[in-house]
Design an enzyme around this catalytic site. Structure first.
Site, PDB file in Angstrom:
ATOM      1  N   PHE A  26      39.341  15.783  21.338  1.00 16.11           N
ATOM      2  CA  PHE A  26      40.108  14.800  21.562  1.00 16.11           C
ATOM      3  C   PHE A  26      39.374  13.910  22.728  1.00 16.11           C
ATOM      4  CE2 PHE A  26      43.218  12.875  24.473  1.00 16.11           C
ATOM      5  CZ  PHE A  26      44.003  12.298  23.583  1.00 16.11           C
ATOM      6  N   ASP A  53      31.769  15.331  26.970  1.00 17.72           N
ATOM      7  CA  ASP A  53      33.101  14.895  27.593  1.00 17.72           C
ATOM      8  C   ASP A  53      33.728  16.036  28.300  1.00 17.72           C
ATOM      9  OD1 ASP A  53      35.832  14.667  27.786  1.00 17.72           O
ATOM     10  OD2 ASP A  53      36.267  13.779  25.902  1.00 17.72           O
ATOM     11  N   LYS A  68      40.575  13.425  34.809  1.00 17.95           N
ATOM     12  CA  LYS A  68      41.768  14.372  34.999  1.00 17.95           C
ATOM     13  C   LYS A  68      41.628  14.718  36.639  1.00 17.95           C
ATOM     14  CE  LYS A  68      42.934  15.725  30.676  1.00 17.95           C
ATOM     15  NZ  LYS A  68      44.466  15.579  30.652  1.00 17.95           N
TER      16      LYS A  68
END
Length: 403
Positions: free
Chosen positions: A143, A228, A257
């Site tokens: 993702f 990532d 995040k």
């Protein structure tokens, strides 16, 4: 402001696009949070083992983050990136001095950070090899975001469905299958993009040998290796960055995040050689590295780097995982535990949704990925007694389901 639950639900459904699939009967209305505890509008306490989907690594309203952001808000909220600001430079210095990288670009989110990485990889390749070397290989079940480019990079068909035509130049290989990766790399490939641990894909860690061979392959073919680390970074795995567990560094890394401690900020880090591919005007972000978010980021990184902090995270996560593995031995519906630090998954026998719902009714916040995975992303500041409370709730819920 409104705090009445029914009124908030009514207004929310009237004004906000329905993209999150909330359960209207069970979704709490949170009004305050401290550490690992959230309070709803009636004052009920919830133990948070989701950390705002991996954002609140230092817990809710961490005092150091709040103080830093508040002080900065009283001095300077925004200038644009046409000008210098101190917090942005301080945060970039901290990130570079504690990573493989030489340069950083600031964005607002993980998707934007990955967009920057995709653009940089393609520009780097074009400058060296011309226009026909733009393919980026990612991992199935990965993702990478919700923008058109990042959802196309995401190795999940359900995320891409309905949004075509999608950008060209992406392909997907199974995790930890080096032969499949070698087969997929061709003369049109410019980069390989990997999450060191699949997050939304169910907490599946990369194997060390796989990352080592992927690195060798990228070096041999002169293609970029992108990590990532949007969910795996910022202490989540008891290292500042997850790839430190493997000793294999990338050419480019993306963060977001937890970087802002609850405020929106993302970052793309890279080596000097790669960074030179971008020139003024090639990429930009109006709010990227905003002074308030950057100052919060400085507080986050400094806290993570305090002596003993990450070692303490490792100690607590080892205890948590050991107890969860004991749980798996005692209940047939729990088939195993996957983990790295405080990034934890329980593999369950088709009852993830039921476990999620029952835990929510007992005021424990967790996450279900599909029918068979429970994802736990506790704040790194969680105390041992809070871990024990969570374990007790999980065991009671699973016991009730099996009875």
């Amino acid at each position: 402001m409104f705090k009445d639950y029914d009124k908030i639900k009514e207004l929310e459904s009237s004004y906000i696009i329905n993209t999150y699939g909330r359960n209207p009967e069970k979704t709490p209305l949170f009004v305050e949070g401290k550490g690992c505890i959230l309070h709803d509008e009636e004052g009920n306490e919830y133990l948070d083992l989701l950390s705002g989907l991996g954002v609140n690594n230092l817990g809710h309203s961490h005092p150091g983050v709040v103080e830093a952001a508040t002080k900065q808000m009283n001095k300077l909220l925004h200038t644009s990136n046409l000008y210098y600001t101190v917090p942005q430079v301080e945060l970039s210095k901290l990130l570079i001095e504690n990573s493989f990288a030489d340069k950083v670009f600031f964005a607002n989110s993980g998707a934007e950070s990955n967009e920057a990485a995709i653009k940089l990889a393609r520009k780097y390749s074009e400058l060296k090899y011309g226009e026909n070397r733009k393919k980026i290989i990612t991992v199935k079940k990965s993702f990478h975001g919700r923008t058109l480019a990042t959802l196309t990079a995401t190795g999940q068909e359900k995320v891409r469905k309905g949004f075509g035509p999608l950008p060209e130049g992406f392909s997907y290989v199974p995790l930890n299958d080096i032969d499949a990766l070698k087969k997929e790399v061709d003369d049109k490939t410019c980069a390989v993009m990997i999450e060191p641990i699949l997050g939304e894909g169910g907490v599946h860690p990369c194997e060390k040998d796989y990352l080592e061979q992927a690195k060798e392959l990228c070096k041999e073919k002169d293609i970029l290796l992108i990590y990532d680390e949007i969910q795996t970074g910022m202490g989540r795995t008891a290292k500042l960055f997850a790839h430190e567990h493997y000793g294999v560094t990338p050419d480019v890394m993306t963060l977001a995040k937890a970087l802002g401690g609850g405020l929106p900020i993302g970052a793309m880090l890279c080596t000097d050689e790669v960074a030179k591919s971008f020139s003024p005007g090639d990429h930009a972000s109006t709010f990227g590295g905003n002074p308030v978010a950057a100052e919060a980021g400085v507080a986050v990184v400094n806290t993570l780097l305090e002596d003993g902090f990450l070692e303490n995270v490792q100690e607590k996560s080892s205890y948590f995982v050991k107890e969860l593995e004991e749980l798996a031995l005692n209940y047939s519906s729990v088939q195993g535990v996957r983990h790295k630090g405080m990034m934890i998954a329980l593999q369950v026998d088709g009852c993830a949704g039921e476990i999620l719902g029952e835990c929510l009714s007992k005021r424990l916040l967790i996450n279900a990925i599909g029918d068979s995975t429970i994802r736990l992303l506790p704040p790194l500041v969680i105390e041992k007694n809070q871990i024990d409370i969570a374990l007790g709730i999980l065991e009671n819920v699973i016991a009730d389901i099996e009875s």
